[in-house]
Design a protein around this motif. Structure first.
Motif, mmCIF file in Angstrom:
data_model
loop_
_atom_site.group_PDB
_atom_site.id
_atom_site.type_symbol
_atom_site.label_atom_id
_atom_site.label_comp_id
_atom_site.label_asym_id
_atom_site.label_seq_id
_atom_site.Cartn_x
_atom_site.Cartn_y
_atom_site.Cartn_z
ATOM 1 N N UNK A 1 0.842 -1.193 0.000
ATOM 2 C CA UNK A 1 0.000 0.000 0.000
ATOM 3 C C UNK A 1 0.880 1.247 0.000
ATOM 4 N N UNK A 2 0.576 2.181 -0.867
ATOM 5 C CA UNK A 2 1.326 3.423 -0.961
ATOM 6 C C UNK A 2 0.413 4.606 -0.673
ATOM 7 N N UNK A 3 1.026 5.744 -0.354
ATOM 8 C CA UNK A 3 0.228 6.944 -0.104
ATOM 9 C C UNK A 3 -0.609 7.315 -1.321
ATOM 10 N N UNK A 4 -0.070 7.011 -2.509
ATOM 11 C CA UNK A 4 -0.819 7.302 -3.727
ATOM 12 C C UNK A 4 -2.156 6.574 -3.738
ATOM 13 N N UNK A 5 -2.165 5.315 -3.315
ATOM 14 C CA UNK A 5 -3.411 4.554 -3.264
ATOM 15 C C UNK A 5 -4.419 5.238 -2.348
ATOM 16 N N UNK A 6 -3.960 5.711 -1.197
ATOM 17 C CA UNK A 6 -4.868 6.359 -0.246
ATOM 18 C C UNK A 6 -5.383 7.686 -0.788
ATOM 19 N N UNK A 7 -4.511 8.446 -1.461
ATOM 20 C CA UNK A 7 -4.959 9.724 -2.030
ATOM 21 C C UNK A 7 -6.052 9.495 -3.080
ATOM 22 N N UNK A 8 -5.862 8.512 -3.930
ATOM 23 C CA UNK A 8 -6.848 8.216 -4.968
ATOM 24 C C UNK A 8 -8.152 7.768 -4.331
ATOM 25 N N UNK A 9 -8.056 6.907 -3.315
ATOM 26 C CA UNK A 9 -9.268 6.413 -2.661
ATOM 27 C C UNK A 9 -10.023 7.549 -1.982
ATOM 28 N N UNK A 10 -9.314 8.436 -1.235
ATOM 29 C CA UNK A 10 -9.983 9.542 -0.546
ATOM 30 C C UNK A 10 -10.673 10.457 -1.556
ATOM 31 N N UNK A 11 -10.007 10.711 -2.689
ATOM 32 C CA UNK A 11 -10.611 11.585 -3.709
ATOM 33 C C UNK A 11 -11.914 10.984 -4.239
ATOM 34 N N UNK A 12 -11.897 9.686 -4.549
ATOM 35 C CA UNK A 12 -13.103 9.042 -5.060
ATOM 36 C C UNK A 12 -14.173 8.993 -3.979
ATOM 37 N N UNK A 13 -13.783 8.680 -2.732
ATOM 38 C CA UNK A 13 -14.752 8.572 -1.637
ATOM 39 C C UNK A 13 -15.403 9.913 -1.347
ATOM 40 N N UNK A 14 -14.687 10.999 -1.503
ATOM 41 C CA UNK A 14 -15.258 12.314 -1.231
ATOM 42 C C UNK A 14 -16.059 12.839 -2.409
ATOM 43 N N UNK A 15 -15.633 12.516 -3.625
ATOM 44 C CA UNK A 15 -16.361 12.991 -4.811
ATOM 45 C C UNK A 15 -17.515 12.058 -5.176
ATOM 46 N N UNK A 16 -17.362 10.765 -4.817
ATOM 47 C CA UNK A 16 -18.307 9.722 -5.217
ATOM 48 C C UNK A 16 -18.541 9.747 -6.722
ATOM 49 N N UNK A 17 -17.404 9.996 -7.432
ATOM 50 C CA UNK A 17 -17.475 10.076 -8.888
ATOM 51 C C UNK A 17 -16.039 9.934 -9.411
ATOM 52 N N UNK A 18 -15.809 8.947 -10.266
ATOM 53 C CA UNK A 18 -14.445 8.678 -10.730
ATOM 54 C C UNK A 18 -13.906 9.795 -11.619
ATOM 55 N N UNK A 19 -14.733 10.350 -12.496
ATOM 56 C CA UNK A 19 -14.230 11.393 -13.384
ATOM 57 C C UNK A 19 -13.845 12.642 -12.599
ATOM 58 N N UNK A 20 -14.718 13.045 -11.663
ATOM 59 C CA UNK A 20 -14.393 14.239 -10.867
ATOM 60 C C UNK A 20 -13.160 13.996 -9.987
ATOM 61 N N UNK B 1 -8.806 6.234 -16.044
ATOM 62 C CA UNK B 1 -8.429 4.821 -15.920
ATOM 63 C C UNK B 1 -7.362 4.585 -14.848
ATOM 64 N N UNK B 2 -6.464 5.563 -14.647
ATOM 65 C CA UNK B 2 -5.436 5.408 -13.623
ATOM 66 C C UNK B 2 -6.056 5.353 -12.233
ATOM 67 N N UNK B 3 -7.096 6.148 -12.025
ATOM 68 C CA UNK B 3 -7.770 6.139 -10.732
ATOM 69 C C UNK B 3 -8.447 4.790 -10.516
ATOM 70 N N UNK B 4 -9.163 4.332 -11.500
ATOM 71 C CA UNK B 4 -9.839 3.042 -11.383
ATOM 72 C C UNK B 4 -8.849 1.917 -11.100
ATOM 73 N N UNK B 5 -7.702 1.943 -11.763
ATOM 74 C CA UNK B 5 -6.696 0.904 -11.589
ATOM 75 C C UNK B 5 -6.126 0.913 -10.172
ATOM 76 N N UNK B 6 -5.841 2.098 -9.627
ATOM 77 C CA UNK B 6 -5.270 2.180 -8.283
ATOM 78 C C UNK B 6 -6.278 1.753 -7.217
ATOM 79 N N UNK B 7 -7.551 2.080 -7.406
ATOM 80 C CA UNK B 7 -8.576 1.639 -6.455
ATOM 81 C C UNK B 7 -8.703 0.122 -6.499
ATOM 82 N N UNK B 8 -8.657 -0.441 -7.692
ATOM 83 C CA UNK B 8 -8.750 -1.904 -7.815
ATOM 84 C C UNK B 8 -7.577 -2.582 -7.115
ATOM 85 N N UNK B 9 -6.362 -2.040 -7.298
ATOM 86 C CA UNK B 9 -5.182 -2.617 -6.640
ATOM 87 C C UNK B 9 -5.297 -2.527 -5.126
#
Length: 310
Positions: free
Chosen positions: A1-20, A30-38
């Motif tokens: 687990x890297x800080x990048x994974x957490x940053x991507x997850x927090x952004x999606x969790x707060x926006x509740x929208x992958x594009x935003x 696609x990079x966001x989706x890939x990091x959340x999946x990992x």
């Protein structure tokens, strides 16, 4: 687990929208989706419920969001602390010196440095030459002003010049108004001296001066290396003192007069000692300032240094 994974997850969790979330992170969706999946694969739990129309947090996602925010906040605190410590190091100059042999060029150099680099904090401490040299070796000090000769192997030595001995006499002494004096003329019974550990080259030179002058005074060795104590002892009638001529440059004590000795030989040299490969900007600037302010004094041509007593 890297800080990048957490940053991507927090952004999606707060926006509740992958594009935003991708726009907020300035990356492709696609990079966001890939990091959340990992991240989910590593944890072995689903963090987000995804449909074509919405994104929502699972119970695991809600728990993860709280902790992920704390981790990212602490990572930011750690980053600021590290950068602040680095900034303090690069804006701090730690200088050690032997108080009884500090040339007047050093205070002038520090003043010049303060004008040129106002953000640099100079931290000064006194000590014996050997202790200060060791502090430079172990990087506890950036520079040390010490008497030579000294064990400076492996370090950079910037010579500041020679120093000679001067007699510190009570104002009522019959030779206090002399332009210069020979030690055999004074024929002192007692000489106040600083301890040998404070300035070994000068202490040995004092013994050599007495030997060459044919005098055998009692040496009143003070328990520490404080110049002020030596000058007070002279004013109080404890005897004359032999001190480096840099003391006469920096002090104007009441009740004491400084008289040069006629012996023109230097008692010792003074140098700035630094680490040989230093790239510390305040140290480099200090050495440059010392070179610019170390104006030679008007003295007789150099003679061989006073031979130390074995």
């Amino acid at each position: 687990m890297e800080l990048r994974h957490l940053r991507y997850f927090v952004a999606v969790a707060e926006e509740l929208h992958f594009r935003r979330a991708a726009e907020r992170l300035h990356v492709a969706q696609p990079a966001v989706s890939e990091q959340i999946r990992k991240l989910e694969d590593e944890l072995g739990v689903r963090l987000l419920n995804r449909t074509q129309r919405s994104v929502s947090l699972t119970d695991a996602g809600v728990a993860m969001l709280t902790e992920a925010r704390l981790v990212l906040q602490q990572a930011e605190v750690a980053t600021r602390a590290a950068r602040s410590a680095c900034a303090r190091t690069t804006s701090r100059l730690r200088v050690g010196y032997v108080s009884a042999s500090l040339p007047s060029s050093v205070p002038r150099a520090l003043q010049r440095l303060a004008t040129a680099m106002a953000n640099v904090e100079a931290i000064l401490e006194t000590g014996s030459g050997l202790d200060l040299i060791e502090a430079v070796r172990t990087e506890r000090l950036d520079a040390a002003i010490v008497p030579l000769p000294a064990p400076t192997g492996g370090l950079r030595t910037t010579t500041l010049g020679d120093q000679r001995a001067v007699a510190a006499l009570p104002v009522g002494h019959r030779h206090a108004v002399s332009a210069a004096i020979r030690l055999d003329q004074l024929a002192p019974e007692r000489i106040v001296v600083l301890p040998r550990d404070a300035n070994r080259p000068f202490y040995d030179a004092v013994l050599a001066l007495c030997r060459d002058a044919g005098v055998s005074p009692t040496l009143v060795e003070l328990p520490d290396g404080h110049v002020e104590q030596a000058l007070l002892s002279v004013a109080a009638g404890a005897g004359m003192a032999l001190l480096p001529d840099s003391v006469a440059e920096r002090y104007m004590p009441p009740g004491v007069r400084f008289v040069p000795l006629e012996d023109p030989r230097p008692a010792f040299s003074t140098a700035v000692v630094t680490r040989r490969d230093t790239q510390h900007l305040p140290t480099v600037a200090f050495l440059r300032a010392v070179s610019q302010t170390n104006r030679p004094r008007t003295l007789e041509p150099p003679r061989p240094a006073i031979a130390a007593v074995a």
